[in-house]
Scaffold this motif. Structure first.
Motif, PDB file in Angstrom:
ATOM      1  N   GLN A 229      32.742 -37.138 -29.567  1.00  0.00           N
ATOM      2  CA  GLN A 229      31.620 -36.356 -30.071  1.00  0.00           C
ATOM      3  C   GLN A 229      30.894 -35.670 -28.925  1.00  0.00           C
ATOM      4  OE1 GLN A 229      29.295 -39.403 -32.296  1.00  0.00           O
ATOM      5  NE2 GLN A 229      29.553 -38.036 -34.035  1.00  0.00           N
ATOM      6  N   VAL A 230      30.332 -34.506 -29.201  1.00  0.00           N
ATOM      7  CA  VAL A 230      29.406 -33.840 -28.292  1.00  0.00           C
ATOM      8  C   VAL A 230      28.179 -33.487 -29.110  1.00  0.00           C
ATOM      9  CG1 VAL A 230      29.021 -31.927 -26.707  1.00  0.00           C
ATOM     10  CG2 VAL A 230      31.318 -32.927 -26.923  1.00  0.00           C
ATOM     11  N   THR A 231      27.062 -34.130 -28.790  1.00  0.00           N
ATOM     12  CA  THR A 231      25.838 -33.966 -29.572  1.00  0.00           C
ATOM     13  C   THR A 231      24.644 -33.733 -28.658  1.00  0.00           C
ATOM     14  OG1 THR A 231      25.249 -36.320 -29.567  1.00  0.00           O
ATOM     15  CG2 THR A 231      26.722 -35.561 -31.333  1.00  0.00           C
ATOM     16  N   GLY A 235      21.274 -36.805 -31.363  1.00  0.00           N
ATOM     17  CA  GLY A 235      22.417 -37.094 -32.222  1.00  0.00           C
ATOM     18  C   GLY A 235      22.856 -35.949 -33.114  1.00  0.00           C
ATOM     19  N   THR A 236      22.113 -34.852 -33.125  1.00  0.00           N
ATOM     20  CA  THR A 236      22.511 -33.709 -33.942  1.00  0.00           C
ATOM     21  C   THR A 236      23.603 -32.913 -33.213  1.00  0.00           C
ATOM     22  OG1 THR A 236      20.740 -32.356 -32.994  1.00  0.00           O
ATOM     23  CG2 THR A 236      20.267 -33.531 -35.049  1.00  0.00           C
ATOM     24  N   PRO A 249      20.126 -30.074 -23.436  1.00  0.00           N
ATOM     25  CA  PRO A 249      20.816 -31.270 -22.952  1.00  0.00           C
ATOM     26  C   PRO A 249      21.701 -31.855 -24.044  1.00  0.00           C
ATOM     27  CG  PRO A 249      18.508 -31.323 -22.297  1.00  0.00           C
ATOM     28  CD  PRO A 249      18.660 -30.171 -23.250  1.00  0.00           C
ATOM     29  N   PHE A 250      22.799 -32.482 -23.631  1.00  0.00           N
ATOM     30  CA  PHE A 250      23.732 -33.051 -24.607  1.00  0.00           C
ATOM     31  C   PHE A 250      24.426 -34.271 -24.021  1.00  0.00           C
ATOM     32  CE2 PHE A 250      26.199 -29.869 -22.248  1.00  0.00           C
ATOM     33  CZ  PHE A 250      27.314 -30.597 -21.868  1.00  0.00           C
ATOM     34  N   VAL A 251      25.168 -34.944 -24.852  1.00  0.00           N
ATOM     35  CA  VAL A 251      25.951 -36.083 -24.395  1.00  0.00           C
ATOM     36  C   VAL A 251      27.330 -36.009 -25.028  1.00  0.00           C
ATOM     37  CG1 VAL A 251      24.995 -37.583 -26.202  1.00  0.00           C
ATOM     38  CG2 VAL A 251      26.034 -38.597 -24.158  1.00  0.00           C
TER      39      VAL A 251
END
Length: 256
Positions: A229-231, A235-236, A249-251
Motif C-alpha cells: 500500500q501507498v497511503t 491512511g487515505t 507526506p505518505f507511507v
C-alpha cells in the motif's frame, strides 16, 4: 484508451524505461556535466536524453493520452489534469546519479481516475526492470531472469525500514517510527525504496519530505500490484491530479 489494452500500455512503458536505462548507462560511461534548474535541483544530459526518448515513444504510440514529464514541467510546459495521463520521471535520483551512487531510477506511471494504475521502472545501475498494475501483477527482470514479486509479511523481530538519504536527519522520521519495533533502518535515495518493499526485501518506507507525482506514480502502482500500500499518513489513498503535481507526506508499506 479503447485502442490500447492495459497489458499493451504496461508493455510500452516497460520497453521505454528499459531503453532509457540504456541511454543513461551510456551517458554515465562517457561522462557528463551537472547543471542546476531554477528550483535549485540538479539536471544532467541523462535526464534530458531519457525524457526526450520516453516522450517520443509515448506520444507516438498513445497520442490520445496526455503526458506530464518532470523536465517539461520544469521548462514551463503546463498540462491539464485529465482522467487518464502518463507521469514521467526520466531520472529519479539525479543527485545520486551525479554523485556516482547507484540508487536512481527511470519511472513511467499511468494515472486513471486519480489513482496510480500501472507503472514501469528501471534501475539502470542494477540492471533491474520492474513493472506492474492493477489486476496485472508485479514483476522484476534482471540477470537471473523474470519473476513475480510480492511484499512480505513483516518479520516477528521487527520492521526493516528504508528512508530518504537526503532527509535522514528529519526529526519527523524518529517521531513517526516511535513505538514501532524496528529491526533495521537504512537511508538511500530515489524511488528504489519502493521496489525494495514491493519485492519483499524491506517492510516500510515513510516519506515525510516533499515529492512530486512523477516520483511516485510508477512505483506506487508496482507496490500495490505486489500486495502493498501507498497511503497518506492518515491512511487515505495517495491520489493524483493535485495542484502543482505535489504530493503530501505518505507511507509505503508491505504486509504489516
Amino acid at each position: 484508451m479503447n485502442a490500447h489494452t492495459e497489458s499493451e500500455l504496461l508493455a510500452l512503458a516497460t520497453s521505454l524505461v528499459e531503453e532509457a536505462a540504456d541511454l543513461i548507462r551510456a551517458i554515465r560511461a562517457k561522462g557528463f556535466e551537472t547543471q542546476t534548474k531554477t528550483d535549485s535541483s540538479p539536471v544532467t544530459e541523462a535526464d534530458t536524453a531519457a525524457e526526450a526518448h520516453i516522450l517520443r515513444g509515448l506520444r507516438a504510440a498513445t497520442p490520445d493520452i496526455p503526458v506530464v514529464a518532470e523536465e517539461e514541467v520544469a521548462a514551463g510546459l503546463q498540462t491539464a489534469v485529465a482522467p487518464t495521463y502518463w507521469l514521467v520521471d526520466p531520472l529519479d535520483g539525479t543527485r545520486e546519479f551525479a554523485a556516482g551512487r547507484d540508487d536512481f531510477t527511470v519511472n513511467i506511471g499511468l494515472v486513471r481516475d486519480g489513482r496510480a494504475f500501472l507503472g514501469a521502472m528501471a534501475l539502470p545501475a542494477y540492471h533491474q526492470i520492474y513493472w506492474g498494475g492493477v489486476g496485472l501483477g508485479a514483476f522484476r527482470r534482471d540477470s537471473q531472469g523474470e519473476q513475480t514479486i510480492h511484499v512480505r509479511k513483516a518479520p516477528a523481530d521487527g520492521l526493516s525500514v528504508l528512508a530518504s538519504r537526503h532527509h535522514a536527519d528529519d526529526a519527523r522520521l524518529a517521531e513517526y517510527l516511535n513505538g514501532r519495533q524496528i529491526a533495521s533502518l537504512g537511508n538511500i535515495g530515489s524511488a528504489v525504496k519502493f521496489v525494495r518493499v514491493a519485492e519483499g526485501l524491506v517492510d516500510l518506507y515513510p516519506r515525510l519530505g516533499p515529492t512530486m507525482e512523477w516520483d511516485t506514480a510508477a512505483p506506487q502502482a508496482i507496490v500495490e500490484a505486489a500486495g502493498g500500500q501507498v497511503t497518506q499518513l492518515d491512511g487515505t489513498p495517495l491520489v493524483y491530479g493535485k495542484s502543482g503535481w505535489k504530493n503530501p507526506p505518505f507511507v509505503c508499506t508491505g504486509s504489516l
